[in-house]
Motif scaffolding. Sequence first.
Motif, PDB file in Angstrom:
ATOM      1  N   VAL A  86       0.869  -1.181   0.000  1.00  0.00           N
ATOM      2  CA  VAL A  86       0.000   0.000   0.000  1.00  0.00           C
ATOM      3  C   VAL A  86       0.904   1.228   0.000  1.00  0.00           C
ATOM      4  CG1 VAL A  86      -1.844   1.246   1.166  1.00  0.00           C
ATOM      5  CG2 VAL A  86      -1.759  -1.250   1.305  1.00  0.00           C
ATOM      6  N   ALA A  87       0.739   2.096  -0.993  1.00  0.00           N
ATOM      7  CA  ALA A  87       1.674   3.203  -1.171  1.00  0.00           C
ATOM      8  C   ALA A  87       0.935   4.531  -1.298  1.00  0.00           C
ATOM      9  CB  ALA A  87       2.518   2.970  -2.426  1.00  0.00           C
ATOM     10  N   PRO A  88       1.570   5.624  -0.831  1.00  0.00           N
ATOM     11  CA  PRO A  88       0.979   6.954  -1.018  1.00  0.00           C
ATOM     12  C   PRO A  88       1.215   7.449  -2.445  1.00  0.00           C
ATOM     13  CG  PRO A  88       3.085   7.155   0.095  1.00  0.00           C
ATOM     14  CD  PRO A  88       2.844   5.688  -0.086  1.00  0.00           C
ATOM     15  N   VAL A  89       0.164   7.995  -3.049  1.00  0.00           N
ATOM     16  CA  VAL A  89       0.268   8.503  -4.417  1.00  0.00           C
ATOM     17  C   VAL A  89      -0.524   9.795  -4.537  1.00  0.00           C
ATOM     18  CG1 VAL A  89       0.574   6.221  -5.465  1.00  0.00           C
ATOM     19  CG2 VAL A  89      -1.739   7.166  -5.206  1.00  0.00           C
ATOM     20  N   GLU A  90      -0.269  10.494  -5.621  1.00  0.00           N
ATOM     21  CA  GLU A  90      -1.114  11.610  -6.046  1.00  0.00           C
ATOM     22  C   GLU A  90      -1.780  11.229  -7.354  1.00  0.00           C
ATOM     23  OE1 GLU A  90       0.491  15.898  -4.430  1.00  0.00           O
ATOM     24  OE2 GLU A  90       1.116  15.233  -6.424  1.00  0.00           O
ATOM     25  N   ILE A  91      -3.089  11.442  -7.462  1.00  0.00           N
ATOM     26  CA  ILE A  91      -3.789  11.186  -8.722  1.00  0.00           C
ATOM     27  C   ILE A  91      -3.878  12.458  -9.567  1.00  0.00           C
ATOM     28  CG2 ILE A  91      -5.088   9.255  -7.784  1.00  0.00           C
ATOM     29  CD1 ILE A  91      -7.509  11.124  -7.547  1.00  0.00           C
ATOM     30  N   ALA A  92      -3.608  13.594  -8.952  1.00  0.00           N
ATOM     31  CA  ALA A  92      -3.522  14.899  -9.610  1.00  0.00           C
ATOM     32  C   ALA A  92      -2.786  15.795  -8.622  1.00  0.00           C
ATOM     33  CB  ALA A  92      -4.915  15.443  -9.926  1.00  0.00           C
ATOM     34  N   PRO A  93      -2.250  16.921  -9.071  1.00  0.00           N
ATOM     35  CA  PRO A  93      -1.527  17.784  -8.142  1.00  0.00           C
ATOM     36  C   PRO A  93      -2.365  18.139  -6.916  1.00  0.00           C
ATOM     37  CG  PRO A  93      -1.149  18.500 -10.395  1.00  0.00           C
ATOM     38  CD  PRO A  93      -2.195  17.432 -10.461  1.00  0.00           C
TER      39      PRO A  93
END
Length: 441
Positions: A35-42
């Motif tokens: 499980v990882a932290p991500v950004e789907i948009a800025p």
Amino acid sequence: MTTRYIPDAGRLYGPEFARDPQAVYAELRRRYGPVAPVEIAPGIGAHLVLGYQAAVDVLTDAGGTWSKDSRAWMATLPETPEAAGAVGMLGYRSNALFSDGAEHARYRKAIIDCFGMVQPHKLRQLVIEVADSLIARFAANGEADLAGDFARPIPLKIFNRLFGRPDSDSDALISALSDLMEADGEAGARGLDAFSRYLGELVAAKYAERGDDLTSWLIDHPAGLTQEELIWQLVLVVAASYEPTASLISNAVSRMVSDDRYYSSLTNGALSTYDALLEALRAEPAMANYGPYFVRQPVHFHGTWIRPAELVLVSYAGANTEPTNVPDELRSDGGAYLGFGAGPHRCPASDPAMLIAMTAIERLTSHLCDLELTVPREELSWRPGPFHRSLAHLPVRFTPIRPDQPGESPWAAQPPSSSIPSAETFPARSAGYVTSAPWSS
């Protein structure tokens, strides 16, 4: 999301991600695990579930840990174009995707029952008709973009017909859904607005006069959908049939025409169209990172603390391709794929989607049996966006088929199929797919 996410979270947007998402997944696994932290948009964060077992645990949850209701998450979003684009794909609607429990069961039963009324052999004939009409447009050219000229129009033309709309509405749907799928600020919001307008006009027409079509069947279903609920089920049906089916077709074809295991010519390979579809569903699922979930209370999940109102996305692409030292044939999951999801929210129309994709590809390869890419597969361009894995273009060349050459051609006159109602015949209740709904007797 505007919460506590790590500054160097992985980015699921931009040309680098579109070019090689598997490299991004691999780096995220190395740094964070399943499980990882991500950004789907800025500025819009999420937890991305990359591990196969972790994904299965979310999708098949029976303990009430997970919810599909996104309203608490929406309340945390800033008023920015990026947030508006994300809401276009993830904002709450009263449909089967964003509901839980009895409400979800009610919506889902209506969808399953109505899809069950579309008979497979009649759907196949409709796909043949649509596919052949599209092939006829470019067959004499000797080249085509199979993404734009073939794969994307097919599901929209088919569902236009199933909904009781004329083929002329397909172009508007293509434009609206292309904007919506990008989740790109103003484009996403514009796509949602155009899509909602199209469906509002459809519903108004069908309330005024029923037809033998999916829309009318949903209106009359014993679930008793309100007009708003009906519109949101249709939003789900169209969106869930368009991008996944179109990309499944183009992703599978791109594999077939670049891999000698499928053919040295399209008619004598060791692997079949079905094999190509399964491989595309596993390695490049069309909705690569689109399984939105939310926890009901704080939970420590596969090494990561997750709080309510934080977005969790299941990465079907990441989970399907999680490295393992065990050969696929010996894996406990059998090398299974999650291309259609799993558990109570598994796609209710996976069988029609596979039928559409397989029939369309078989028509294409039967008419154009020497297809080849004009560039190496690794140089194909992919559409940007966090949620999908979709080719921007699929350029191919082939031996042209002339209208005057002997033998069968896609544009050869065919007798009209009594199982495929035209837009004009939809209002006649006896002219289409079934004579009556099972709940009308």
